[in-house]
Design an enzyme around this catalytic site. Structure first.
Site, PDB file in Angstrom:
ATOM      1  N   GLU A  30     -22.262 -29.707 -21.782  1.00 44.36           N
ATOM      2  CA  GLU A  30     -21.585 -29.063 -20.506  1.00 44.36           C
ATOM      3  C   GLU A  30     -19.925 -29.462 -20.623  1.00 44.36           C
ATOM      4  O   GLU A  30     -19.153 -28.782 -20.692  1.00 44.36           O
ATOM      5  CB  GLU A  30     -22.072 -29.619 -19.298  1.00 44.36           C
ATOM      6  CG  GLU A  30     -21.596 -28.567 -18.136  1.00 44.36           C
ATOM      7  CD  GLU A  30     -22.481 -28.648 -17.121  1.00 44.36           C
ATOM      8  OE1 GLU A  30     -23.537 -29.021 -16.811  1.00 44.36           O
ATOM      9  OE2 GLU A  30     -21.882 -28.349 -15.699  1.00 44.36           O
TER      10      GLU A  30
ATOM     11  N   GLU B 275     -18.664 -27.577 -23.666  1.00 47.93           N
ATOM     12  CA  GLU B 275     -18.566 -26.109 -23.036  1.00 47.93           C
ATOM     13  C   GLU B 275     -17.378 -25.854 -22.359  1.00 47.93           C
ATOM     14  O   GLU B 275     -16.235 -25.006 -22.738  1.00 47.93           O
ATOM     15  CB  GLU B 275     -19.778 -25.756 -22.419  1.00 47.93           C
ATOM     16  CG  GLU B 275     -20.002 -24.111 -21.852  1.00 47.93           C
ATOM     17  CD  GLU B 275     -21.096 -24.188 -21.177  1.00 47.93           C
ATOM     18  OE1 GLU B 275     -21.544 -24.909 -20.447  1.00 47.93           O
ATOM     19  OE2 GLU B 275     -21.442 -22.816 -20.927  1.00 47.93           O
TER      20      GLU B 275
ATOM     21  N   CYS C   4     -26.789 -27.162 -12.846  1.00 43.08           N
ATOM     22  CA  CYS C   4     -28.257 -28.013 -13.098  1.00 43.08           C
ATOM     23  C   CYS C   4     -28.878 -27.819 -11.742  1.00 43.08           C
ATOM     24  O   CYS C   4     -30.039 -28.522 -11.581  1.00 43.08           O
ATOM     25  CB  CYS C   4     -27.614 -29.545 -13.633  1.00 43.08           C
ATOM     26  SG  CYS C   4     -26.315 -30.070 -12.748  1.00 43.08           S
TER      27      CYS C   4
ATOM     28  N   SER D 153     -22.169 -22.626 -16.315  1.00 42.02           N
ATOM     29  CA  SER D 153     -22.273 -23.181 -17.532  1.00 42.02           C
ATOM     30  C   SER D 153     -23.748 -22.895 -17.939  1.00 42.02           C
ATOM     31  O   SER D 153     -24.793 -22.465 -17.366  1.00 42.02           O
ATOM     32  CB  SER D 153     -22.542 -24.881 -17.286  1.00 42.02           C
ATOM     33  OG  SER D 153     -23.208 -25.460 -18.376  1.00 42.02           O
TER      34      SER D 153
ATOM     35  N   LYS E 152     -36.594 -27.384  -8.151  1.00 42.16           N
ATOM     36  CA  LYS E 152     -36.907 -27.697  -9.496  1.00 42.16           C
ATOM     37  C   LYS E 152     -38.338 -27.121  -9.705  1.00 42.16           C
ATOM     38  O   LYS E 152     -39.024 -26.770 -11.041  1.00 42.16           O
ATOM     39  CB  LYS E 152     -37.070 -29.267  -9.602  1.00 42.16           C
ATOM     40  CG  LYS E 152     -35.627 -29.835  -9.754  1.00 42.16           C
ATOM     41  CD  LYS E 152     -35.044 -29.450 -10.958  1.00 42.16           C
ATOM     42  CE  LYS E 152     -33.590 -29.752 -11.052  1.00 42.16           C
ATOM     43  NZ  LYS E 152     -32.874 -29.411 -11.935  1.00 42.16           N
TER      44      LYS E 152
ATOM     45  N   GLU F 239     -37.711 -23.732 -10.650  1.00 41.59           N
ATOM     46  CA  GLU F 239     -37.030 -23.696 -11.895  1.00 41.59           C
ATOM     47  C   GLU F 239     -38.014 -23.728 -13.142  1.00 41.59           C
ATOM     48  O   GLU F 239     -37.864 -23.136 -14.203  1.00 41.59           O
ATOM     49  CB  GLU F 239     -35.936 -24.998 -11.940  1.00 41.59           C
ATOM     50  CG  GLU F 239     -35.208 -24.851 -13.207  1.00 41.59           C
ATOM     51  CD  GLU F 239     -34.506 -26.012 -13.454  1.00 41.59           C
ATOM     52  OE1 GLU F 239     -34.586 -27.205 -13.150  1.00 41.59           O
ATOM     53  OE2 GLU F 239     -33.003 -25.910 -13.656  1.00 41.59           O
TER      54      GLU F 239
ATOM     55  N   GLU G 131     -37.553 -18.201 -18.461  1.00 47.63           N
ATOM     56  CA  GLU G 131     -36.657 -18.396 -19.478  1.00 47.63           C
ATOM     57  C   GLU G 131     -36.934 -19.765 -20.181  1.00 47.63           C
ATOM     58  O   GLU G 131     -36.610 -20.345 -21.303  1.00 47.63           O
ATOM     59  CB  GLU G 131     -35.248 -18.654 -19.137  1.00 47.63           C
ATOM     60  CG  GLU G 131     -34.378 -17.601 -18.592  1.00 47.63           C
ATOM     61  CD  GLU G 131     -34.767 -17.203 -17.285  1.00 47.63           C
ATOM     62  OE1 GLU G 131     -35.928 -17.767 -16.390  1.00 47.63           O
ATOM     63  OE2 GLU G 131     -33.913 -16.491 -16.368  1.00 47.63           O
TER      64      GLU G 131
ATOM     65  N   CYS H 203     -28.196 -34.291  -4.943  1.00 51.68           N
ATOM     66  CA  CYS H 203     -29.706 -34.546  -5.255  1.00 51.68           C
ATOM     67  C   CYS H 203     -30.281 -35.737  -4.411  1.00 51.68           C
ATOM     68  O   CYS H 203     -31.503 -35.766  -4.119  1.00 51.68           O
ATOM     69  CB  CYS H 203     -30.259 -34.836  -6.745  1.00 51.68           C
ATOM     70  SG  CYS H 203     -29.640 -33.482  -7.640  1.00 51.68           S
TER      71      CYS H 203
END
Ligand code: SF4
Ligand code: SF4
Ligand code: SF4
Ligand code: FES
Ligand code: FES
Length: 668
Positions: free
Chosen positions: A281, A284, A301, A321, A360, A363, A368, A505
């Site tokens: 990251e 990037e 994230c 990102s 999560k 996710e 993907e 988190c």
């Protein structure tokens, strides 16, 4: 307390007024736990449940949560009248409640159950009137059981005020009243981002984390499977709370020991893959910063934020990102390396991630993140579920001897650990970027300026003569403001970190439930303390990551790294013309009316406007002459409520304007 300090007399004891917003806060400061259902210090005051009533001398019974403290007030927190009133409130709730406590996942942590016990309610004087309602299990993250709802509205205010979404709201009246997603749809059909914060504030079993515990037991019992775990940074500073330890106490070693006892073959650290995320990251970001492209870069994230951006800000997706989250990077790397290392087939490798987060779960199921029908991460357990498994197995957590994480993916630097607190990702990226840009070793890796609790923090750094403007936000209502600024071309930032949960988190909805607001702070401190105890503090110093690039990934940001560690996201914006019909008239020529109930319009009152308009048309007998539908987003979100009547669009529309316009057009 000096003689001039203003006080309130609470149960005959003087209590100084020190900025408390209401009597409830004063009473709690005095060490008395007043019962409440609808009060939450982070949310607006609703004042509906009447559990917090106190007797104020000269004024009578008042709701403590919505009464300001005044000097000289004399407050009694319990009188016989108040006792009886509280009992009646609880008994009435129980009469319209599916009180199956032994099978309820909130049992032992439920306010209704607890108050019933505290108030000594052993029988109910009211006849049961409860009619069973369907349980919504559509969400990958939550279970919504309306049979257990006490209509406190905490969830509604959390979703609208803190997350800025409004995916759920009150509907119906009297015994039919309920909290529902829009149009009584299921949670997975509305704009819910699976953050779970509604469940974190729900006092009963009406909104709870969807459990995957049974799945994991079955997988552990299957001899053909090799089950490994990854454990997220924020879990280690909260898990102990479930076993009577202090928030912030690091229990990684005990967690490993518990998992090994349960039959997990290997236990790794998501902080390892967080180190990997930092490197990818940061690279990037430096590329974008140098080229001046797609800035600010938003972190990606947090899966609740990613879904939120897909729904409401798809034009900003190129700014996100492309790095996968640490959870998913771990899954990719584990699938790439572990089958060979363990001598097993990929299909028999089961990856369980233990996370502070309900989103999560969503996710891990995203298409993907699967290849040839095999998910990178098979099952996500929250900290709460993991604690329940420890209890079920009868493991005495506090007496466990700590065990070590497995290598190489159990090794991390402090940068990977602080990921769990708001500001942690930014600080970790800075620890990498500052060295990369200056070419000098960073002697002190701490960037304390980015730490803190404010929902939006702005920080400016000078790196090698260049100004770097960063923004750290938590909670999606704050993220929305920054995203709107970027879209209006008013943003001055280069990097924006977004975490959906309050505090990052550590405040995830999968963490042990706590109404103690200091728990989040102590968990974050636990992570920063854990960073200090690590031998290394910068992701680029992690020798196993260096080895991984050398053996498996090649260049940072290179072809294989891209294939395994990066992804793309897609727009989920709903189109305005696919509305939900509410009135379909019978006349040959009808006036078409569309009211936007997308989130921006909703929070500006569009649903109330819609209800008022429908009611008016029904009362005036005009329903034959109109088609009325609710729609989602006309792309005029900052000027809502948006209403389309005939061929004219009304921005900032009021009920009055809508009624006058409709009546005028029907008459003509
Ligand atoms: S919500 Fe509370 S009172 Fe209701 S069944 Fe569950 S534990 Fe019992
Ligand atoms: S999970 Fe989050 S987005 Fe979904 S209803 Fe609850 S608070 Fe709203
Ligand atoms: S779902 Fe929970 S938080 Fe929401 S109104 Fe019902 S009891 Fe309150
Ligand atoms: S907590 Fe005060 S009325 Fe509900
Ligand atoms: S929510 Fe976008 S116009 Fe209504």
């Amino acid at each position: 307390m000096n003689n001039t300090t203003a006080t309130v007399l609470i149960d005959n004891r003087p209590v100084p007024i020190e900025g408390e917003r209401n009597i409830l806060e004063m009473v709690r400061k005095a060490g008395i736990e007043l019962p409440t259902f609808c009060y939450h210090s982070d949310l607006s005051i609703y004042g509906a449940c009447r559990m917090c009533m106190v007797d104020v001398e000269g004024r009578g019974l008042m709701a403590a949560c919505s009464t300001k403290p005044e000097a000289g007030m004399k407050v009694k927190t319990t009188t016989e009248e108040i006792r009886q009133m509280r009992k009646i409130v609880v008994e009435l709730l129980l009469a319209n409640h599916d009180g199956q406590c032994p099978t309820c996942s909130k049992s032992a942590a439920c306010t209704l159950q607890n108050l019933s016990r505290r108030l000594g309610i052993t029988k109910n004087r009211f006849k049961p009137i409860h009619q069973p309602r369907a349980i919504d299990v559509s969400s990958p993250s939550l279970v919504r059981d309306p049979n257990k709802c006490v209509l406190c509205g905490d969830c509604v205010r959390m979703c609208a005020e803190i997350q800025g979404i409004g995916a759920i709201d009150f509907a119906g009246r009297g015994r039919d009243a309920a909290v529902l997603p829009a149009f009584n749809k299921n949670l997975d059909q509305v704009e819910c981002v699976n953050c779970g914060q509604c469940a974190a504030v729900c006092p009963t079993g009406a909104l709870t984390v969807r459990s995957s515990v049974e799945d994991v037991w079955k997988l552990l019992d299957d001899p053909s499977k090799t089950v490994v775990a990854e454990i997220a940074p924020a879990v280690r500073v909260a898990l102990g709370e479930q076993f009577g330890l202090e928030a912030g106490e690091v229990v990684t070693g005990q967690a490993v020991a518990a998992l090994k006892t349960m039959g997990f073959k290997k236990v790794f650290d998501t902080s390892f893959s967080a180190d990997l995320t930092v490197i990818e990251e940061a690279e990037e970001f430096l590329t974008r910063f140098t080229k001046g492209e797609h800035l600010p870069q938003f972190t990606s994230c947090c899966p609740a934020w990613v879904k939120y951006a897909e729904q409401y800000h798809p034009e900003l997706l190129p700014n996100l990102s492309s790095c996968k989250s640490p959870q998913q990077m771990f899954g990719s790397i584990a699938r790439d390396t572990l089958p060979k290392a363990l001598g097993i087939e990929n299909k028999n490798l089961v990856i369980v991630s233990i996370m502070p987060c309900t989103a999560k779960k969503f996710e891990a199921r995203r298409p993907e993140f699967a290849k040839d029908g095999i998910r990178d991460v098979d099952v996500v357990l929250t900290t709460q579920e993991f604690a329940r498994m420890i209890e079920e197995r009868g493991i005495d957590f506090r007496s466990l001897s700590p065990e070590s994480l497995d290598m190489p993916m159990g090794f991390k630097t402090g940068a990977g650990v602080i990921f769990g607190a708001s500001g942690g990702v930014t600080e970790a990226v800075l620890r990498y970027a500052a060295e990369k840009v200056t070419g000098r070793t960073l002697e002190n890796a701490d960037f304390v300026q980015v730490r803190g609790e404010d929902g939006r923090r702005e920080i400016e750094f000078d790196v090698a003569g260049k100004k770097l403007k960063l923004c750290v936000v938590h909670s999606l209502a704050n993220a929305r403001k920054v995203a709107d600024e970027v879209k209006r071309g008013k943003s001055v930032y280069h990097l924006v970190e977004v975490m959906a949960c309050p505090g990052g988190c550590v405040g995830g909805a999968g963490q042990p439930l706590s109404r103690d607001m200091t728990a989040r702070r102590r968990r974050a401190k636990g992570l920063y303390d854990a960073d200090k105890t690590q031998p290394l503090h910068k992701s680029q110093e992690n020798p196993y990551i260096t080895e991984l690039y050398k053996r498996n990934l090649g260049e940072v940001g290179g072809h294989k790294a891209h294939e395994l560690l990066h992804t793309g996201y897609h727009s989920r914006r709903r189109l305005g013309d696919t509305g939900i019909p509410l009135i379909t008239g019978t006349a040959a020529e009808k006036l078409k009316i569309t009211v936007c109930v997308g989130t921006s319009c909703y929070v500006k009152g569009s649903q109330t406007l819609l209800q008022g308009l429908v009611k008016h048309l029904e009362e005036r007998g005009l329903t034959h002459a109109v088609d009325v539908q609710a729609s989602f987003c006309h792309e005029r979100c900052d000027r809502g409520p948006t209403v389309v009547i005939g061929d004219k669009v009304f921005e900032k529309c009021t009920l009055d304007t809508a009624i006058k316009t409709v009546e005028g057009l029907i008459k003509s």
